[in-house]
Enzyme design. Structure first.
Site, PDB file in Angstrom:
ATOM      1  N   ASN A   1       3.289  -2.792 -48.176  1.00  0.00           N
ATOM      2  CA  ASN A   1       2.413  -3.485 -49.135  1.00  0.00           C
ATOM      3  C   ASN A   1       3.163  -3.560 -50.461  1.00  0.00           C
ATOM      4  O   ASN A   1       4.239  -2.980 -50.610  1.00  0.00           O
ATOM      5  CB  ASN A   1       1.067  -2.766 -49.283  1.00  0.00           C
ATOM      6  CG  ASN A   1       1.240  -1.342 -49.770  1.00  0.00           C
ATOM      7  OD1 ASN A   1       1.793  -1.097 -50.836  1.00  0.00           O
ATOM      8  ND2 ASN A   1       0.800  -0.393 -48.951  1.00  0.00           N
TER       9      ASN A   1
ATOM     10  N   ASP B   1       3.980   1.035 -41.699  1.00  0.00           N
ATOM     11  CA  ASP B   1       4.383   1.545 -43.020  1.00  0.00           C
ATOM     12  C   ASP B   1       4.214   3.067 -43.048  1.00  0.00           C
ATOM     13  O   ASP B   1       5.102   3.824 -43.441  1.00  0.00           O
ATOM     14  CB  ASP B   1       3.492   0.878 -44.083  1.00  0.00           C
ATOM     15  CG  ASP B   1       4.003   1.045 -45.502  1.00  0.00           C
ATOM     16  OD1 ASP B   1       3.278   0.688 -46.428  1.00  0.00           O
ATOM     17  OD2 ASP B   1       5.150   1.533 -45.672  1.00  0.00           O
TER      18      ASP B   1
ATOM     19  N   GLY C   1      -1.201  -6.777 -38.007  1.00  0.00           N
ATOM     20  CA  GLY C   1      -2.108  -5.631 -37.857  1.00  0.00           C
ATOM     21  C   GLY C   1      -3.202  -5.695 -38.894  1.00  0.00           C
ATOM     22  O   GLY C   1      -4.077  -6.580 -38.852  1.00  0.00           O
TER      23      GLY C   1
HETATM   24  N1  APR Z   1       6.349   0.726 -34.470  1.00  0.00           N
HETATM   25  C1  APR Z   1       6.325  -0.622 -34.254  1.00  0.00           C
HETATM   26  N2  APR Z   1       5.265  -1.401 -34.551  1.00  0.00           N
HETATM   27  C2  APR Z   1       4.177  -0.781 -35.087  1.00  0.00           C
HETATM   28  C3  APR Z   1       4.126   0.614 -35.345  1.00  0.00           C
HETATM   29  C4  APR Z   1       5.275   1.364 -35.006  1.00  0.00           C
HETATM   30  N3  APR Z   1       5.326   2.688 -35.226  1.00  0.00           N
HETATM   31  N4  APR Z   1       2.894   0.907 -35.891  1.00  0.00           N
HETATM   32  C5  APR Z   1       2.218  -0.252 -35.952  1.00  0.00           C
HETATM   33  N5  APR Z   1       2.965  -1.266 -35.459  1.00  0.00           N
HETATM   34  C6  APR Z   1       2.640  -2.695 -35.329  1.00  0.00           C
HETATM   35  C7  APR Z   1       1.191  -3.078 -35.279  1.00  0.00           C
HETATM   36  O1  APR Z   1       0.665  -2.905 -33.963  1.00  0.00           O
HETATM   37  C8  APR Z   1       1.285  -4.547 -35.654  1.00  0.00           C
HETATM   38  O2  APR Z   1       1.654  -5.313 -34.510  1.00  0.00           O
HETATM   39  O3  APR Z   1       3.132  -3.334 -36.487  1.00  0.00           O
HETATM   40  C9  APR Z   1       2.461  -4.583 -36.647  1.00  0.00           C
HETATM   41  C10 APR Z   1       2.050  -4.731 -38.106  1.00  0.00           C
HETATM   42  O4  APR Z   1       0.844  -4.015 -38.312  1.00  0.00           O
HETATM   43  P1  APR Z   1       0.597  -3.151 -39.654  1.00  0.00           P
HETATM   44  O5  APR Z   1       1.432  -1.954 -39.619  1.00  0.00           O
HETATM   45  O6  APR Z   1      -0.886  -2.992 -39.786  1.00  0.00           O
HETATM   46  O7  APR Z   1       1.164  -4.078 -40.847  1.00  0.00           O
HETATM   47  P2  APR Z   1       0.553  -5.401 -41.496  1.00  0.00           P
HETATM   48  O8  APR Z   1      -0.397  -6.112 -40.608  1.00  0.00           O
HETATM   49  O9  APR Z   1       1.768  -6.137 -41.986  1.00  0.00           O
HETATM   50  O10 APR Z   1      -0.275  -4.837 -42.719  1.00  0.00           O
HETATM   51  C11 APR Z   1       0.430  -4.221 -43.763  1.00  0.00           C
HETATM   52  O11 APR Z   1      -0.911  -2.266 -43.633  1.00  0.00           O
HETATM   53  O12 APR Z   1      -0.187  -0.153 -43.249  1.00  0.00           O
HETATM   54  C12 APR Z   1      -0.541  -1.025 -44.235  1.00  0.00           C
HETATM   55  O13 APR Z   1       0.759  -0.330 -46.136  1.00  0.00           O
HETATM   56  C13 APR Z   1       0.605  -1.350 -45.151  1.00  0.00           C
HETATM   57  O14 APR Z   1      -0.827  -2.444 -46.705  1.00  0.00           O
HETATM   58  C14 APR Z   1       0.137  -2.663 -45.701  1.00  0.00           C
HETATM   59  C15 APR Z   1      -0.529  -3.323 -44.503  1.00  0.00           C
END
Ligand code: APR
Length: 198
Positions: free
Chosen positions: A32, A42, A138
């Site tokens: 973020n 993240d 996500g």
């Molecule tokens: N390895 C690979 N992919 C992952 C992992 C992991 N350990 N954990 C989650 N994912 C996948 C999710 O299933 C999704 O397909 O990463 C993709 C992105 O999801 P999010 O992590 O929720 O990221 P995003 O949708 O870009 O949202 C970002 O979420 O965690 C917070 O701080 C972050 O505010 C920011 C927001």
């Protein structure tokens, strides 16, 4: 140099523990704008890289949506990872967007910019194998199929013009997500150069 299509891999796994055979040397974080951590990938990356990452990022002054910043991998270096590319994807705001042509929505442009910025940084820093999560799909709710088209379209286009990164791994967190990427890749002739809507 191999064809772009032969330089990408769609895998299922945790981006913080890439199997050694993937040869990953850089990973992308779906962050973020604060760059100070969060949930999802993240949170996983900050936990795996350790507290030095947060201390480092406190000095970066954040990152606007669509851009990317590179940091060391800190505790992840033990797993062969040397760099983390933190990029901030767009939050999906377009609801049940009518099948508007990819690229016409504000979110499409910002997500494409995330991939482009990370690829440019990977080339600048000679990252040999770069792993991407499915940015914005996500918490930020970007439709997975649409995001996969943007990701594959931009990565394949970049690899057609650059030798570095040598390989790109799309690290999906579920078999279902990997199936979406594989379907999108297999049907690329239908959407990649199409003029149809959607
Ligand atoms: N390895 C690979 N992919 C992952 C992992 C992991 N350990 N954990 C989650 N994912 C996948 C999710 O299933 C999704 O397909 O990463 C993709 C992105 O999801 P999010 O992590 O929720 O990221 P995003 O949708 O870009 O949202 C970002 O979420 O965690 C917070 O701080 C972050 O505010 C920011 C927001």
């Amino acid at each position: 140099m191999d064809l772009p299509i032969d330089r990408i891999r769609i895998e299922v796994g945790d981006i913080t523990t890439p199997p050694s055979e993937w040869g990953v040397t850089g990973i992308v974080n779906a962050a973020n704008e604060s760059l100070l951590g969060g949930g999802g990938v993240d949170g996983a990356i900050h936990r795996a890289a350790g507290p030095r990452l947060l201390e480092h990022n406190k000095m970066l002054g954040g990152c606007p949506t669509g851009l990317a910043k590179i940091t060391p991998a800190f505790d992840l270096e033990g797993r062969g990872i040397r760099h983390i590319l933190h990029t901030v994807g767009p939050v999906w705001q377009s609801g049940d967007a009518v099948p508007i042509k990819i690229g016409d929505l504000h979110e499409d442009v910002l997500l494409a910019s995330c991939y482009q910025q990370c690829l440019d940084l990977a080339a600048e820093h000679s990252i040999d194998v770069l792993a991407f999560p499915a940015i914005s799909t996500g918490v930020y709710r970007f439709p997975k199929d649409r995001a996969a088209k943007i990701a594959l379209g931009h990565v394949l286009g970049f690899l057609a013009r650059h030798n570095t990164p040598r390989r790109v791994v799309f690290c999906c967190f579920s078999e279902a997500d990997a199936a979406t990427y594989r379907h999108v890749l297999d049907s690329r002739n239908e959407w990649m150069f199409s003029r149809q809507r959607g």
